[in-house]
Structures are given as C-alpha cells and as structure tokens.
Design a protein around this motif. Structure first.
Motif, PDB file in Angstrom:
ATOM      1  N   ASP A   1       0.819  -1.216   0.000  1.00 36.04           N
ATOM      2  CA  ASP A   1       0.000   0.000   0.000  1.00 36.04           C
ATOM      3  C   ASP A   1       0.853   1.265   0.000  1.00 36.04           C
ATOM      4  N   VAL A   2       0.371   2.232  -0.732  1.00 39.06           N
ATOM      5  CA  VAL A   2       1.074   3.515  -0.836  1.00 39.06           C
ATOM      6  C   VAL A   2       1.196   4.172   0.541  1.00 39.06           C
ATOM      7  N   GLU A   3       0.170   3.969   1.375  1.00 36.85           N
ATOM      8  CA  GLU A   3       0.189   4.605   2.709  1.00 36.85           C
ATOM      9  C   GLU A   3       1.330   4.089   3.576  1.00 36.85           C
ATOM     10  N   ARG A   4       1.810   2.878   3.232  1.00 37.84           N
ATOM     11  CA  ARG A   4       2.900   2.305   4.032  1.00 37.84           C
ATOM     12  C   ARG A   4       4.245   2.951   3.716  1.00 37.84           C
ATOM     13  N   LYS A   5       4.327   3.599   2.560  1.00 35.95           N
ATOM     14  CA  LYS A   5       5.630   4.117   2.105  1.00 35.95           C
ATOM     15  C   LYS A   5       6.060   5.281   2.982  1.00 35.95           C
ATOM     16  N   ARG A   6       7.285   5.199   3.431  1.00 37.08           N
ATOM     17  CA  ARG A   6       7.821   6.311   4.222  1.00 37.08           C
ATOM     18  C   ARG A   6       8.623   7.230   3.307  1.00 37.08           C
ATOM     19  N   PRO A   7       8.647   8.502   3.662  1.00 35.88           N
ATOM     20  CA  PRO A   7       9.408   9.427   2.811  1.00 35.88           C
ATOM     21  C   PRO A   7      10.904   9.148   2.912  1.00 35.88           C
ATOM     22  N   ILE A   8      11.590   9.380   1.822  1.00 33.57           N
ATOM     23  CA  ILE A   8      13.041   9.228   1.793  1.00 33.57           C
ATOM     24  C   ILE A   8      13.648  10.556   2.264  1.00 33.57           C
ATOM     25  N   PRO A   9      14.564  10.510   3.242  1.00 37.40           N
ATOM     26  CA  PRO A   9      15.118  11.780   3.736  1.00 37.40           C
ATOM     27  C   PRO A   9      15.833  12.557   2.627  1.00 37.40           C
TER      28      PRO A   9
END
Lengths: 407, 81
Positions: free
Chosen positions: A131-139
């Motif tokens: 799921d897209v919601e699981r994706k964390r932002p890349i610093p």
C-alpha cells in the motif's frame, strides 16, 4: 571398501564420458522429449546457433538449437520466457556436460516461476503490504546510508562511486549478503535486521542485473516481508530497468538500478549544498545591509524632525534679535559720533581763525631773521636778511635803517 | 532564538547539518524578527562564520565507508579494480 584399489574396471575420462553418452543416447525417453522451463542466459553468437539454459525452481538444463532449426523459429525467444522445448539429450564430451539439442520450441504461457511470482504478489498485495500509505518518505539529506548488497558485485562499486560523487558528506554502512542462491533470502533478512539496529537514515537494497532466477531471492516471501517491516526507509534497486521484483513493491521507493538507488538516496547533492550556501551568504549580507540602511533612513528622518523642534531655531531667532539690537546700537553710536565730529569741526574752524595764518590773510606778515630765525616783532630786532611771510608764501627782504629805528 | 543561545557551540565543532540548521534559523530570524541592531549584527557575524565553516566542510568532504561485521561497524577497504 578395500576392494576399491583392485576394482577390475579402470577407465579414462574419455571412456567414462563416452559410456555416459551411450547410456543417455540409448534411453528412448531422453531421445524424444518435451522439456518445460524458463529461458535464461540466452545467447545468439555470430555462428547462428542458439544457446540457452532452461530452468525451473530447482534445476537447470543446458540447451543448444542448431542454426538450421533456429532459422525456422517462429517464436521470438527471450530470457524469462517460459517455453516447451522438444529435442534429445546428448553429452558434450569436451566439457562433460549433458545438454538438450532442441529442434522445436513452443510457448508455455506464463512460466511456473512467474506463476509463483503472481500468486505471491496477489497474496501480499491483498495483505496491504504494498500500500502507498505504508511508504515512508526518503530523507532529503541523509547522514548515514546503509547498503545491503553483495560484497563482490559491481553494484556496490557503482553505488559507492555515485554517493562519493553526489554527497561525500555521508557515512556509508555496508551489510554484505549473498544476493542469489538458497542462502540469499535468510542472509538478506539477517542483513536487514542488523542494519536496522545501526539506524541509518535510509537503506539501499540492491543487486546488479541477472536472469529471473538470479533475482529470485528478491521475490522470496521472507525477504519481501522483511523489507516491508524495516523501520528504516528502503530504496530497492535490483536488476535493470525492466526487472520488477516483489521487493520493489514492498520497499518505500523503487529504483531501476543500484546506481539509480544511490541517486534517489541523495536528492540533494554537494553541488546543491554549495549553491545553497552561496545563496544563504548573499541573503545574509543583503538582509543585514537592508537592516542597516533602514535604520540609517530612520535615524536621518528623526534628525530632521529633531532639528525642526530643537532649541536651535530659538537660538537662531535669539541671534537675530541680538543682531538687530546690535545694529540699532551701532547706528545710534555712529549718529552720536557724527554729531560729535561736526561739533569738533566747528571748533577746529574757530581754532583755525585764531592761528597766525588766519591773521596773515588779513594783511599781516611775519618777519623772521634769516640768520637765526628770530621773529621780528620790534624794530630793534630787524637786521640783515629777513624772510617775510604773508598769507600765500614768503619773500626775502633786507633791513634798511629806518626813522623809527632806535639806535 | 532562545534555543540557539542555549546551544551555542563554537562554529568549528558543528557538523554540516548542525551548522546548516543554525544558519537557516539565523537567516529566518533576521528576516522575520525585529531584533535590536546590536543583536542582529551578532547574528550576522555568527551567520558568516557558519557559512565559512559549511564551505570548509563541503570542500573537504570524503565519503566514509564502513561495514557491518556481525553487530559491529568497522572500516571498509575498497578493493581497487
């Protein structure tokens, strides 16, 4: 076991190989057979023969298709294609390798590996692992970058060179792991766990290109799940542009190649930082300059206001008053002096009328003796040469004896 | 501002990220706050020192490469190809 040395059969390598060949080539099952598998390591050298390996999950088989058969191929075969190949098993004696001499190839729909891939993908997708919601932002500006890949592959060098070029400020921690073979999945899971403990800002999960079998560890359910569970954001860069592994879906970001993964991990490069720094410096100077100018303008407006209301103006008008007074005093004094001086003139005139010269103009004369300058006011005093002074000059005379002169 | 005052460290001891963060804070506060001139000048000087420091760090930056051996981190020697 003691009998080994004295075994009755002694053969050369050629003899053994020939024997094996005979065995295989005399087996009717192996001489007319359809073999189902997935194509990999496909190569078509200039000779026109086609070489490839047929694989399934647990085994592989070398295949050769001679030029004449290959020319009749209607199917455009590619690595990863699942096919059925027809032919016979022979032994290539120089390398001691058995191989399938293929004369026919027909498509087999989606390969078994691909079926497995699709099954697992559907399963994990349904679980919400992708799921897209699981994706964390890349610093944006990582300080520590973790890398999980093979210690020996070109991928590692590519990534390190990319990081060195783009952002040499970072610290890199490598967790080496085999990336193919049966030992790869558990090793990759272990590397993910260990590296998570080091708490880098981002993890590059990478492997260079290879066949679908080579990349299979990145479709392993354990690995795909471990990637999803990592608390550090993961960029997955496995294989080439066209390779999609399940780790690509469970990672926070997919990169087409390991090099691209290193690029995506460093969205801000050292060059960007350098120009940001120049901007900051310019902003800082102009800010401060503005501030000082503003204050200066403010101060000068205060100055003019202050001047307007300051005692200066009073003082100036006082000065004016004083000037006025002074002027008046001066003129009064001048007037009085003039008065005085005309009075003095009058006096000096009357004084003048009293002087001997005044008397002379009335017809009198002053006579002086030339020898000693004695004024002759008596007859007795007159003698010799004398000067006679009248109103407009003088002349000389000589005294004669006159009747009035007493002797 | 109170924060940066409390945490005042010599500029040379700051990491690039710390220096950059402080520099951004300074520029923002100079842009948005009406602080006394003297304080502003002090901020400006600090800002300049930070800019210089950041520049030096960028110039001298060298990728530090380490590897995990078990649970410990050791320096990684890249074999030259």
């Amino acid at each position: 076991m003691q009998s080994t040395l004295f075994s009755s059969i002694h053969l050369t390598v050629s003899q053994v190989t020939f024997h094996i060949r005979k065995q295989l080539e005399n087996d009717p099952t192996l001489q007319d057979v359809w073999v189902e598998g997935e194509i990999s390591n496909l190569s078509r050298p200039a000779s026109g023969h086609v070489y490839f390996t047929l694989k399934d999950k647990n085994a592989s088989l070398r295949c050769v298709m001679w030029k004449t058969d290959a020319a009749r191929l209607r199917l455009n075969v590619l690595d990863g294609n699942s096919i059925e190949a027809h032919g016979k098993i022979t032994v290539y004696e120089p390398q001691g390798q058995y191989q399938l001499i293929v004369n026919l190839i027909q498509p087999k729909g989606e390969g078994a590996l691909y079926q497995e891939y699709l099954r697992l993908k559907a399963l994990l997708e349904a679980e919400g692992l992708f799921d897209v919601e699981r994706k964390r932002p890349i610093p944006q500006l990582p300080r520590v970058i973790g890398i999980i890949t093979s210690a020996t592959g070109a991928a590692l060098h590519d990534m390190l060179n990319t990081l060195r070029r783009r952002l040499p400020l970072v610290r890199v921690i490598i967790a080496a792991s085999p990336v193919q073979g049966v030992e790869a999945p558990p090793a990759l899971v272990k590397a993910l766990e260990s590296l998570n403990k080091q708490d880098p800002d981002v993890i590059l999960f990478a492997r260079g290109g290879g066949s679908i079998e080579d990349l299979w560890a990145f479709n392993d359910e354990r690995v795909v799940r471990a990637v999803a569970e990592s608390h550090v954001p993961i960029i997955c860069g496995v294989g080439h542009e066209t390779d999609f592994t399940l780790c690509d879906f469970s990672a926070d970001l997919r990169a087409p190649t390991p090099t691209a993964a290193a690029e995506l991990a460093t969205p801000i490069t050292i060059q960007d930082l350098g120009s940001d720094l120049l901007n900051a410096r310019a902003r800082l100077s102009s800010l401060t300059l503005n501030m000082v100018t503003e204050k200066e303008v403010f101060v000068s407006s205060l100055m003019s206001r202050l001047k307007y209301i300051s005692p200066d103006r009073r003082i100036q008008s006082e000065y004016q008053h004083i000037d006025e007074l002074f002027r008046r005093a001066l003129s009064a004094v001048t007037h009085r002096i003039q008065l005085r001086s005309s009075h003095v003139n009058g006096i000096s005139k009357s004084l003048l009328s009293l002087s001997p010269e005044g008397v002379l103009s009335r017809g009198y004369a002053i006579i002086t003796r030339k020898d000693d300058g004695t004024v002759v006011s008596k007859v007795s005093q007159a003698r010799g040469e004398m000067k006679v002074r009248v109103s407009d000059g003088e002349f000389e005379t000589i005294a004669n004896r006159g009747p009035n002169k007493p002797t | 501002m109170a924060k940066s005052k409390a945490a005042i460290k010599p500029v040379e001891e700051l990491s690039y990220e710390e220096a950059l963060a402080e520099l951004e804070g300074i520029v923002e506060s100079l842009e948005n706050e009406q602080s006394p001139l003297e304080e502003s000048m002090k901020l400006f000087e600090r800002g300049q020192a930070l800019v210089t420091h950041c520049g030096v760090l960028l110039e001298s930056a060298q990728l530090k490469v380490q590897k995990l051996v078990g649970e410990s981190v050791v320096d990684f020697e890249e074999e030259s190809e």
